[in-house]
Design an enzyme around this catalytic site. Structure first.
Site, PDB file in Angstrom:
ATOM      1  N   GLU A   1       0.833  -1.204   0.000  1.00  0.00           N
ATOM      2  CA  GLU A   1       0.000   0.000   0.000  1.00  0.00           C
ATOM      3  C   GLU A   1       0.869   1.257   0.000  1.00  0.00           C
ATOM      4  O   GLU A   1       0.541   2.246  -0.671  1.00  0.00           O
ATOM      5  CB  GLU A   1      -0.956  -0.033   1.192  1.00  0.00           C
ATOM      6  CG  GLU A   1      -2.047  -1.087   1.018  1.00  0.00           C
ATOM      7  CD  GLU A   1      -2.954  -1.238   2.230  1.00  0.00           C
ATOM      8  OE1 GLU A   1      -4.166  -1.019   2.078  1.00  0.00           O
ATOM      9  OE2 GLU A   1      -2.452  -1.583   3.305  1.00  0.00           O
TER      10      GLU A   1
ATOM     11  N   GLU B   1      -3.761 -10.385   3.201  1.00  0.00           N
ATOM     12  CA  GLU B   1      -4.726 -10.170   4.282  1.00  0.00           C
ATOM     13  C   GLU B   1      -5.883 -11.161   4.252  1.00  0.00           C
ATOM     14  O   GLU B   1      -6.404 -11.557   5.298  1.00  0.00           O
ATOM     15  CB  GLU B   1      -5.283  -8.739   4.226  1.00  0.00           C
ATOM     16  CG  GLU B   1      -4.306  -7.662   4.671  1.00  0.00           C
ATOM     17  CD  GLU B   1      -3.460  -7.131   3.524  1.00  0.00           C
ATOM     18  OE1 GLU B   1      -2.888  -6.048   3.665  1.00  0.00           O
ATOM     19  OE2 GLU B   1      -3.350  -7.824   2.486  1.00  0.00           O
TER      20      GLU B   1
END
Length: 246
Positions: A119, A139
């Site tokens: 990210e 995730e």
């Protein structure tokens, strides 16, 4: 080359070399991100304002860019959604600031670039990776999802359907595939990512004025940043709902 004095905020070291800022994630062998607000944004803004930069590079110390968030910290705070919500907002503010900078920004990626690390890399305009780079949003393998603008920025770069497949499966993407997807803009030999990023910035800005570069980047950035604000808030809320069950 002229080096500035190295400074540090959170898990990031700051250095300026010949009008190029270098932010290095430095937190153990895997450079994990302990919390979404991984540096002090006011410190970053002050440091940037003190420099006359033509570019900014974000990289990781040692073998890896970053293995992503510290999952133990997320679990430890899952019953404190107020804390997590505020931390996510601060993290988004950091990445939005990096994305909005009117200079060339490059993530120089080596080894693992997972989760929150990816990210951070996606907040840069360009990504240069080594042949051994491995990118992923793992995730989903622990029942959650990216919560630091990953769903928005990944879909913007590789398209909605590919972003969905990458995020839902949590699979690892090697350097060759990341380049074919446009997720990485250039693949370079191992251990040359930082020098390649410096060369890339120098070539891109050669014979261009600071004002010209700033004007072009600000114009390109404007529509994307304004359109994504609501989506980023929604992503955070969905992330917090999933954290309740891990």
């Amino acid at each position: 080359m002229t080096y500035s004095e190295e400074k540090k905020s959170g898990v990031v070291c700051f250095e300026e070399v010949n009008q190029i800022g270098i932010l290095t994630i430095d937190n153990g062998s895997q450079n994990k991100i302990p919390q979404p607000d991984f540096l002090d944004l006011s410190f970053l803004k002050e440091w940037i304002s003190e420099q006359r930069l033509k570019g900014l590079i974000i990289t990781g110390k040692g073998r890896h860019f970053s293995a992503g968030a510290d999952v133990d910290n997320i679990r430890a705070n899952k019953d404190n959604p107020g804390y997590l919500r505020e931390a996510l907002k601060k993290g988004r503010d950091i990445l939005n600031y990096i994305e909005s900078l009117p200079i060339i920004t490059v993530a120089a990626i080596s080894g693992i670039c997972f989760g929150a690390g990816l990210e951070i890399a996606l907040s840069c305009q360009f990504r240069i990776g080594t042949a051994n780079a491995l990118l992923a949003f793992p995730e989903s393998n622990i029942g959650i999802m990216p919560g630091l603008t990953g769903t928005i920025r990944l879909s913007r770069i590789v398209g909605k359907s590919k972003a969905l497949e990458i995020i839902i499966t949590g699979r690892t993407i090697n350097g060759e595939e990341s380049y074919s997807l446009g997720l990485v803009d250039k693949i370079v030999p191992n251990k040359t990512h930082l020098s390649a990023a410096v060369q890339f910035i120098n070539e891109l800005t050669k014979n261009k004025s600071h004002q010209q570069i700033r004007s072009i980047i600000q114009s390109v950035n404007k529509s994307a940043v304004e359109k994504d604000a609501i989506a980023m808030e929604y992503e955070s809320e969905m992330f917090l709902k999933l954290v309740e069950n891990i």
